[in-house]
Scaffold this motif. Structure first.
Motif, PDB file in Angstrom:
ATOM      1  N   MET A   1      54.174  66.434  -4.514  1.00  0.00           N
ATOM      2  CA  MET A   1      53.074  66.639  -3.571  1.00  0.00           C
ATOM      3  C   MET A   1      52.683  68.119  -3.542  1.00  0.00           C
ATOM      4  N   LEU A   2      51.411  68.354  -3.422  1.00  0.00           N
ATOM      5  CA  LEU A   2      50.920  69.723  -3.313  1.00  0.00           C
ATOM      6  C   LEU A   2      50.602  70.048  -1.859  1.00  0.00           C
ATOM      7  N   ARG A   3      51.116  71.184  -1.392  1.00  0.00           N
ATOM      8  CA  ARG A   3      50.806  71.674  -0.053  1.00  0.00           C
ATOM      9  C   ARG A   3      50.205  73.064  -0.207  1.00  0.00           C
ATOM     10  N   ALA A   4      49.301  73.416   0.715  1.00  0.00           N
ATOM     11  CA  ALA A   4      48.663  74.732   0.580  1.00  0.00           C
ATOM     12  C   ALA A   4      48.212  75.248   1.936  1.00  0.00           C
ATOM     13  N   ALA A   5      48.154  76.554   2.045  1.00  0.00           N
ATOM     14  CA  ALA A   5      47.608  77.219   3.232  1.00  0.00           C
ATOM     15  C   ALA A   5      46.973  78.522   2.789  1.00  0.00           C
ATOM     16  N   PHE A   6      45.768  78.771   3.295  1.00  0.00           N
ATOM     17  CA  PHE A   6      45.027  79.970   2.913  1.00  0.00           C
ATOM     18  C   PHE A   6      44.618  80.721   4.182  1.00  0.00           C
ATOM     19  N   PHE A   7      44.945  82.008   4.221  1.00  0.00           N
ATOM     20  CA  PHE A   7      44.666  82.853   5.368  1.00  0.00           C
ATOM     21  C   PHE A   7      43.682  83.956   4.966  1.00  0.00           C
ATOM     22  N   MET A  34      40.108  74.752  -4.659  1.00  0.00           N
ATOM     23  CA  MET A  34      41.334  73.992  -4.920  1.00  0.00           C
ATOM     24  C   MET A  34      41.290  72.618  -4.266  1.00  0.00           C
ATOM     25  N   SER A  35      40.690  72.517  -3.076  1.00  0.00           N
ATOM     26  CA  SER A  35      40.579  71.204  -2.419  1.00  0.00           C
ATOM     27  C   SER A  35      39.642  70.289  -3.181  1.00  0.00           C
ATOM     28  N   ASP A  36      38.561  70.848  -3.745  1.00  0.00           N
ATOM     29  CA  ASP A  36      37.627  70.047  -4.541  1.00  0.00           C
ATOM     30  C   ASP A  36      38.220  69.649  -5.890  1.00  0.00           C
ATOM     31  N   SER A  37      39.180  70.444  -6.378  1.00  0.00           N
ATOM     32  CA  SER A  37      39.673  70.254  -7.749  1.00  0.00           C
ATOM     33  C   SER A  37      40.976  69.469  -7.841  1.00  0.00           C
ATOM     34  N   ILE A  38      41.783  69.511  -6.785  1.00  0.00           N
ATOM     35  CA  ILE A  38      43.122  68.913  -6.837  1.00  0.00           C
ATOM     36  C   ILE A  38      43.159  67.709  -5.906  1.00  0.00           C
ATOM     37  N   ASP A  39      43.234  66.533  -6.489  1.00  0.00           N
ATOM     38  CA  ASP A  39      43.282  65.311  -5.680  1.00  0.00           C
ATOM     39  C   ASP A  39      44.539  65.302  -4.819  1.00  0.00           C
ATOM     40  N   LEU A  41      45.379  67.222  -2.391  1.00  0.00           N
ATOM     41  CA  LEU A  41      45.902  68.502  -1.914  1.00  0.00           C
ATOM     42  C   LEU A  41      45.864  68.545  -0.397  1.00  0.00           C
ATOM     43  N   ASP A  42      47.009  68.820   0.198  1.00  0.00           N
ATOM     44  CA  ASP A  42      47.112  68.966   1.647  1.00  0.00           C
ATOM     45  C   ASP A  42      46.990  70.455   1.966  1.00  0.00           C
ATOM     46  N   ALA A  43      45.766  70.916   2.226  1.00  0.00           N
ATOM     47  CA  ALA A  43      45.508  72.353   2.340  1.00  0.00           C
ATOM     48  C   ALA A  43      44.981  72.716   3.719  1.00  0.00           C
ATOM     49  N   GLN A  44      45.509  73.805   4.263  1.00  0.00           N
ATOM     50  CA  GLN A  44      45.031  74.348   5.525  1.00  0.00           C
ATOM     51  C   GLN A  44      44.203  75.607   5.245  1.00  0.00           C
ATOM     52  N   LEU A  45      43.135  75.787   6.005  1.00  0.00           N
ATOM     53  CA  LEU A  45      42.335  77.003   5.959  1.00  0.00           C
ATOM     54  C   LEU A  45      42.371  77.627   7.342  1.00  0.00           C
ATOM     55  N   ILE A  46      42.854  78.852   7.423  1.00  0.00           N
ATOM     56  CA  ILE A  46      43.031  79.511   8.718  1.00  0.00           C
ATOM     57  C   ILE A  46      42.417  80.900   8.611  1.00  0.00           C
ATOM     58  N   THR A  47      41.322  81.122   9.346  1.00  0.00           N
ATOM     59  CA  THR A  47      40.602  82.395   9.225  1.00  0.00           C
ATOM     60  C   THR A  47      40.305  82.989  10.595  1.00  0.00           C
ATOM     61  N   ASN A  48      40.145  84.294  10.589  1.00  0.00           N
ATOM     62  CA  ASN A  48      39.685  85.084  11.736  1.00  0.00           C
ATOM     63  C   ASN A  48      40.389  84.722  13.041  1.00  0.00           C
ATOM     64  N   GLU A  49      39.670  84.271  14.074  1.00  0.00           N
ATOM     65  CA  GLU A  49      40.271  84.065  15.390  1.00  0.00           C
ATOM     66  C   GLU A  49      41.428  83.076  15.368  1.00  0.00           C
ATOM     67  N   ASP A  50      41.406  82.134  14.428  1.00  0.00           N
ATOM     68  CA  ASP A  50      42.476  81.143  14.351  1.00  0.00           C
ATOM     69  C   ASP A  50      43.724  81.687  13.651  1.00  0.00           C
ATOM     70  N   ALA A  51      43.581  82.788  12.931  1.00  0.00           N
ATOM     71  CA  ALA A  51      44.685  83.299  12.120  1.00  0.00           C
ATOM     72  C   ALA A  51      45.574  84.236  12.942  1.00  0.00           C
ATOM     73  N   THR A  52      46.224  83.690  13.931  1.00  0.00           N
ATOM     74  CA  THR A  52      47.142  84.449  14.765  1.00  0.00           C
ATOM     75  C   THR A  52      48.536  84.437  14.137  1.00  0.00           C
ATOM     76  N   LEU A  53      49.412  85.243  14.691  1.00  0.00           N
ATOM     77  CA  LEU A  53      50.790  85.269  14.202  1.00  0.00           C
ATOM     78  C   LEU A  53      51.448  83.906  14.401  1.00  0.00           C
ATOM     79  N   GLU A  54      51.199  83.307  15.546  1.00  0.00           N
ATOM     80  CA  GLU A  54      51.773  81.987  15.811  1.00  0.00           C
ATOM     81  C   GLU A  54      51.232  80.956  14.830  1.00  0.00           C
ATOM     82  N   ALA A  55      49.920  81.037  14.532  1.00  0.00           N
ATOM     83  CA  ALA A  55      49.311  80.077  13.609  1.00  0.00           C
ATOM     84  C   ALA A  55      49.865  80.245  12.207  1.00  0.00           C
TER      85      ALA A  55
END
Length: 1003
Positions: A1-7, A34-39, A41-55
């Motif tokens: 399984m592929l897992r991913a997270a991008f900050f 990567m989400s469009d290319s890899i069937d 793929l369990d990927a998270q996108l976390i940017t700006n206000e959502d990208a806290t230390l806890e997140a």
């Protein structure tokens, strides 16, 4: 399984952490591709206000901690870092970096603990274009610094691919608004036609980044840490549903004019809703052409030449909101402080309060948000031309933040005084393209004739039209009432007013004889009228006699909105005019008075039917009228300078209120039928002048030192290229193939003199400005003026070079000598020499004579210095006016006082920097800032605390409280409403209400 997270973090909660421009975009692009290319793929996108230390910790728990031996984890991070190798999140607090950042040591431990078969971390930690000094001051460094040492993070099956090697700065491409590293990863994946191994990916990305960095003159070498068991394969990249949704700018839009269609290119729905309310009919033909034919929403640069009210300003707004939707910033450049303040307030109300955008202004006064701009903590910023040039040269990294520059009133490039500033700032943008910095550029003008290759120099598409939403009838009327206008078949003459209505009202014939019956005729027909006069005195006088003659209802709403306290002579004149339903607008009014007049004239239900104004109203102030009357065709002075056709057209263009009239009228006044015909041919039938450069090849010194300030160093033989990059150089090279050779000879002599004067250092074949040279080049001073200041500082005793005395000595500079100073008699007013020596000391008083062209110029310097001194001492405006006005013909008004203070303030900052170098000592920065604020507000130092109250007080109100002995918030909060009203007037009750929460909190 592929897992991913991008900050990706561009914005930070802490105001002292500078914004980035491409980090969130980097993370979003990697996630989408990567989400469009890899069937699967369990990927998270976390940017700006959502990208806290806890997140971040939660996302790593969901990927690394939850992975088993069959899983592969892909991680990406783009953002700031600290010197001790910690990642900066949205909620990082600079006062507690260890507790609010994510340490690479913790990441290394998570890599070791995870059971995942393989982990790949893509670390694009660049700080696009370099770190601003303020960010470094709080412990943050360019993003590349966190990448080393990183060997402890990697290991068997643990791959860390970093954007650059040690001691290199990772870069961002301003055109794509991606880090070079991320863009190379995306391009490599999209170019692949078969599964791609990690090692092959690393090799291709490294070569691509190196090549692209080389195009910008830099070195950048991505670095991989770790090993793999077998080569993990990534499928070829593809652009799918997620990528198209995330980057709608790649979707071409062909609009029908319905504003709601703009949602297709990513403009926020809140903006579209607001625009739809303002313009229910949709985009007009000019705006549709800008979108469909010129691609303004696709990032294409554009030069728009269109009449007033044709909708060109909204083209800039469309592009600005598109830039912001794409994660870029937009700046608007305007000629006057008043326009900066007006646009700032308008945009704050619409885009700030309604959309939550961050609106900033930088016009050179105490309210500026320069710190926020330098840290990138804004979405839209408004600048005067001079302030933008100064900041873009001294802090060139701000150009990396900007996605759009809108230059309004582009015809100012032809102005003798300010044209150099406009041309230099545009040259800076043109030259920045060689470094890969390419913000979209939109220039706007209503009154340019032939473009004269201006669009080609800027590499802009040209969109030009003569069509107005409200057609304009232009003509000339003489004293008989005969009006010659431009009709469908050429000139047509009609009788506008009856001959007998033109009556001589004074001992000699004057414009009043015609203006009174003409305005009366127009007002009786229900029209709103602007009368343009060529000076402040005629404007106020005209308003008063119209108020007396027309018998209109008083403009009570505007009278009630006028500020109280510290009135000028013009304040009393304005009140008399408003009592008769007429207003005037000129430089002798305070900003609050001008704003009250503008709002009153714009109001549909207001009682101002007639506005008499000087030409500044024509330059962008929102005051449309039914009919415009232009009383003169030249400026007053010893040498009467005739209006250009462009200046006339700008004033005429204020006629015609959209939605209220079928047509607008412009009436130019003439004395005789012969003059009527002459003026008709010259102005009505005339075409605005072609745009030209203000570059003077015979006086290139100021141009050269300012252009050298835009670069670190340059080969001696390449200095000619700096000149060639200007619009003037571009035109000269087209017109004369031998221009470079002739110019090169002049430059050789100039450069030798600059080296001898200590402005330029020569190392081998390279030239670089010295510290003094850079201070001169980054200032608004001419080279002659800067060298005069250096000479003057060398002549005075260093003990006399106090901050206050330097403010006095600024009056010796050529820029201040050019400022008109009213004096009586041919020989000036010698008494100011004695008073200046008494107030400033004999040595400083004598220094004011340095290089003065005449005694008259010397006395004028003394007079200006004394006026500025009285202003910052808090002297009442009427007292200053009375003290320095010798007679009715050499009157000093509020506009003169304000102008002298603003002019001194504008040059003082540069004078302080130059004096610190020449004298080897720096002024106290806090004391300098205090003096700058006093020049802005006209207050003594111990009154400034009152100006800092949450309630915006006028100068008169502040001085009233100050003289009553209430000099701080605590003292003022104790006063009851009646006491406050007795001191400051009708706003006393409102001021009292602002203190109720403070008092309640203290209780």
């Amino acid at each position: 399984m592929l897992r991913a997270a991008f900050f990706g973090i561009d914005r930070h909660r802490d105001p002292y952490v500078g914004d980035l421009t491409g980090a969130a975009r980097d993370a979003t692009a990697l996630w989408a591709i990567m989400s469009d290319s890899i069937d699967g793929l369990d990927a998270q996108l976390i940017t700006n206000e959502d990208a806290t230390l806890e997140a971040m910790r939660a996302a790593l728990d969901a990927t690394l901690a939850s992975a088993d031996e069959t899983d592969v984890v892909i991680l990406g991070f783009a953002g700031h870092g600290t010197p001790d190798h910690r990642l900066v999140l949205h909620d990082t607090d600079v006062d507690n970096l260890p507790g609010t950042t994510f340490g690479m040591d913790e990441l290394a431990q998570r890599f070791r603990d995870t059971r995942a078969r393989a982990v790949i971390l893509l670390l694009d930690c660049c700080f696009s274009g370099g770190a601003p000094a303020r960010v470094l001051d709080v412990g943050l460094v360019p993003r590349n610094a966190i990448a080393f040492p990183l060997v402890d993070v990697a290991g068997q099956g643990r791959i860390l691919f970093a954007a650059s090697s040690a001691q290199q700065e990772a870069l961002e491409d301003p055109q794509t608004r991606h880090g070079l590293f991320t863009k190379a990863v995306i391009d490599t994946l999209l170019a692949a036609d078969a599964p791609l191994g990690v090692l092959e990916l690393v090799d291709r990305v490294t070569r691509l980044v190196g090549a692209n960095a080389g195009r910008f003159g830099y070195e950048q070498s991505p670095t991989m840490f770790g090993q793999t068991q077998g080569d993990f394969m990534l499928p070829p990249g593809r652009v799918g549903e997620r990528y198209r949704a995330a980057f709608p700018e790649y979707n071409a839009l062909q609009t029908t004019g319905d504003i709601r269609e703009l949602s297709q290119v990513g403009i926020p729905q809140e903006a579209i809703d607001a625009w739809h309310e303002r313009f229910p009919a949709g985009l007009n033909a000019l705006q549709i052409a800008a979108v469909n034919e010129r691609g303004v929403l696709g990032g294409n640069s554009l030069m728009v030449i269109a009449p007033t009210s044709a909708g060109k300003t909204f083209v800039g707004e469309l592009a600005a909101l598109k830039a912001i939707a794409d994660g870029r910033k937009a700046v608007f450049l305007l000629p006057y402080k008043a326009l900066v303040n007006e646009k700032f307030e308008d945009f704050s109300a619409l885009y700030g309060e309604r959309l939550g955008l961050r609106i900033a202004r930088c016009s050179g006064d105490w309210q500026d948000q320069v710190g926020e701009v330098l840290r990138g903590k804004y979405d839209i910023a408004f600048f005067t031309y001079e302030k933008f040039l100064s900041l873009s040269v001294s802090s060139s990294h701000i150009l990396n933040q900007i996605g759009l520059v809108v230059l309004d009133e582009a015809q100012f490039i032809t102005e003798p005084g300010r044209g150099m500033v406009v041309e230099l700032l545009l040259t800076s943008l043109v030259s920045a393209r060689q470094r890969g910095v390419c913000p979209q550029l939109i220039t706007l003008s209503a009154v340019i004739g032939h473009a004269n290759s201006f669009d080609r120099w800027l590499d802009c598409a040209l969109l030009q039209t003569d069509e107005r939403p409200v057609p304009l009838v232009e003509g000339v009327m003489d004293r008989t009432g005969a009006f010659t206008k431009m009709g469908p078949n050429g000139a047509e003459t009609i009788q506008m007013i009856e001959r007998h209505r033109v009556q001589q009202r004074r001992t000699r014939p004057s414009s009043q004889d015609v203006i009174v019956p003409l305005v009366q005729h127009l007002v009786e027909a229900g029209e709103k009228v602007i009368v343009f006069r060529n000076a402040r005195g005629p404007a106020s006088g005209c308003a008063e006699y119209l108020a007396n003659e027309l018998g209109l209802e008083p403009a009570l709403d505007v009278l009630d909105a006028l500020p109280e306290g510290d009135p000028s002579a013009m304040s009393d004149s304005l009140r008399r005019a408003l009592a008769g339903g007429v207003a005037f607008h000129n430089g002798d009014l305070t900003r609050d008075e001008r704003v009250a007049v503008e709002r009153g004239f714009r109001s549909l239900n207001g009682n101002i039917k007639v506005l008499v104004a000087t030409s500044t109203v024509a330059a962008g102030v929102n005051t449309p009228a039914s009919t415009v009357i232009i009383a003169e065709t030249d400026f007053p002075g010893r040498e009467r300078i005739p209006y250009t056709v462009a200046q006339y057209k700008n004033m005429a263009g204020r006629a015609g209120r959209l939605g209220f009239e079928a047509e607008g009228k412009s009436i130019l006044l003439a004395e005789t039928p012969m003059e009527r015909n002459q003026l008709f041919r010259r102005y009505v039938q005339g075409q605005p002048e072609a745009i030209t450069s203000s570059f003077n090849p015979n006086q290139p010194g100021t141009w050269v030192i300012r252009l050298l300030a835009q670069v670190r160093d340059v080969p001696r033989e390449a200095v000619i290229d700096l000149i060639a990059n200007t619009y003037g150089g571009y035109l000269a090279a087209i017109q004369n193939p031998a221009w470079r050779d002739h110019m090169a000879d002049s430059l050789e002599r100039l450069l030798n003199r600059m080296i001898a004067d200590g402005l330029v250092d020569e190392e081998g074949d390279s030239l670089r400005l010295t510290m003094l040279g850079r201070a001169c080049g980054e200032s608004p001073l001419s080279l002659e003026s800067a060298m005069r200041l250096v000479e003057l500082l060398g002549r005075i005793d260093p003990t006399d070079a106090s901050l206050e005395n330097l403010l006095v000595l600024v009056e010796c500079l050529p820029e201040r000598d050019e400022d008109y100073t009213p004096q009586s008699g041919k020989n000036g007013e010698p008494r100011w020499q004695q008073e200046a020596s008494g107030r400033f000391g004999f040595n400083i008083g004598r220094s004011l004579a340095h290089r003065a062209e005449s005694d008259v110029a010397f006395y004028a310097r003394c007079k200006r210095a004394l006026i500025v001194s009285d202003w910052i001492a808090g002297e009442p405006t009427t007292d200053i006016e009375a003290r320095y006005s010798s007679n009715a013909f050499s009157r000093v008004g509020h506009g003169d006082i304000r102008g002298y203070a603003d002019g001194s303030r504008f040059l003082l900052d540069s004078a302080l920097r130059i004096s610190a170098i020449v004298l080897g000592r720096a002024e106290d920065q806090d004391a300098a800032a205090l003096l700058m604020t006093r020049l802005d507000l006209g207050l003594p130092a111990d009154a400034l605390a009152i100006s800092a109250l949450a309630f915006p007080l006028t100068r008169g109100e502040i001085l009233a409280l100050y003289h009553a002995g209430h000099r701080n918030q605590d003292a003022i909060a104790l006063l009851n409403p009646d006491q406050l009203t007795a001191i400051i007037g009708r706003r006393g009750d409102a001021l009292h209400r602002t203190f109720q929460p403070i008092i309640a909190g203290a209780a």
